[in-house]
Design an enzyme around this catalytic site. Structure first.
Site, PDB file in Angstrom:
ATOM      1  N   HIS A  39      21.429  34.292   1.034  1.00  0.00           N
ATOM      2  CA  HIS A  39      20.055  34.420   0.526  1.00  0.00           C
ATOM      3  C   HIS A  39      19.300  33.086   0.652  1.00  0.00           C
ATOM      4  O   HIS A  39      18.750  32.555  -0.321  1.00  0.00           O
ATOM      5  CB  HIS A  39      20.045  34.883  -0.932  1.00  0.00           C
ATOM      6  N   ARG A  70      15.300  42.704   1.545  1.00  0.00           N
ATOM      7  CA  ARG A  70      15.962  43.127   0.313  1.00  0.00           C
ATOM      8  C   ARG A  70      17.217  43.908   0.691  1.00  0.00           C
ATOM      9  O   ARG A  70      17.179  44.763   1.591  1.00  0.00           O
ATOM     10  CB  ARG A  70      15.030  44.002  -0.536  1.00  0.00           C
TER      11      ARG A  70
END
Length: 314
Positions: free
Chosen positions: A277, A229
């Site tokens: 991502h 994250r």
């Protein structure tokens, strides 16, 4: 795998429109395979909805309008953007998919090997200079630390241990993992991390976990790999550590704002690698099977799998 039903289930697909094109057929195929008779759509009267297949960036944010809701089945592994929603009182299940895990293991292993072997000096250094005599240590002499030993972190730690890396790990709960040295204190794990992989969930306790002080605990020249994250790292502190060389390189797949803005200093930094991502992308076919299995279990009176602990946040 049949399911006893007295009427079709109404399953709302609540995610961005482009996801519907990816998931509509795989979900229908999975429901058929698991014996589920279901009406799957992006628009169902709230009072008729039994289950929601969900992405936290969906327009659906008020769950109080679904009086018959049995469970929300998240398409993502991360639930930090929905777990605190007070209107959601039905069970929330995070995505735990073998394909998602495999994708993360492959991405992490590839980037650990890249930095361990010093591949960049040869891949990027095609300039006529014969760079002989620089030999990396063997994997057994390279300390790799995995912060977070949940489903994904555990799989990555085991994969790296199988390659004979000297693997260390930290998680909030004690884990006994063959080939992995478990630390009970974060700083003790950081202090040995030549390469560190961040796979922690995002909670108030883990936000800015790698701040200026903790970055200073890392050995000189450490490499950071973050597919977990974005807010696990204090961006300004990381840039400062890169400027001094205390952190040699950061490979980042996740960010506080995504897509990463064009003017962000990470883009132009010579010692930062940005990936969009992609470390552990959910695959529609396998994720649909996970969702169908959970609904089948629920309809047969079995416990749901991968239910989020609201107190822990994951």
């Amino acid at each position: 795998m049949s399911t006893a039903q007295d009427k079709p289930l109404n399953i709302l697909f609540a995610a961005k429109q482009e996801r519907w094109a990816q998931y509509e057929q795989p979900l229908k195929t999975a429901f058929d395979a698991f014996g589920l008779i279901a009406h799957l759509a992006t628009d169902i009267a709230p009072e008729e909805v039994d289950y929601i297949v969900y992405a936290p960036n969906s327009p659906v944010q008020d769950f109080s309008v679904f009086p018959e809701l049995k469970a929300v089945l998240n398409l993502w592994a991360g639930v930090e953007d929905v777990v605190g929603n007070r209107t959601l009182t039905a069970p929330l299940c995070r995505m735990v998919d073998p394909s998602l895990t495999d994708g993360m293991v492959e991405w992490v292993t590839g980037h650990v090997l890249r930095h361990h072997l010093g591949m960049d000096s040869h891949i990027l250094g095609q300039d006529g200079v014969w760079r002989a005599g620089i030999v990396p240590p063997l994997a057994q002499d390279r300390k790799v630390v995995v912060l977070g030993l949940g489903e994904l972190g555990l799989a990555c730690a085991r994969s790296l241990a199988a390659l004979k890396f000297d693997v260390h790990g930290w998680s909030r709960s004690k884990k006994e993992i063959q080939g992995v040295t478990h630390h009970t204190e974060v700083d003790n794990a950081l202090a040995v991390a030549e390469i560190i992989v961040l796979l922690l969930p995002l909670t108030p306790e883990t936000t800015n976990l790698l701040d200026a002080r903790r970055l200073g605990v890392l050995p000189e020249g450490a490499v950071i790999i973050n597919p977990g994250r974005g807010p696990l790292i204090d961006d300004d502190a990381l840039l400062a550590a890169l400027a001094t060389g205390h952190v040699a390189h950061a490979t980042l797949d996740v960010f506080r704002q995504e897509p990463l803005p064009k003017g962000h200093p990470f883009w132009a930094h010579p010692n930062v690698t940005v990936t969009p991502h992609i470390a552990s992308e959910t695959r529609a076919v396998s994720a649909s099977r996970v969702i169908a299995e959970n609904i089948r279990r629920s309809e047969n009176g079995l416990p749901l799998l991968h239910v989020v602990d609201r107190t822990a946040g994951y």
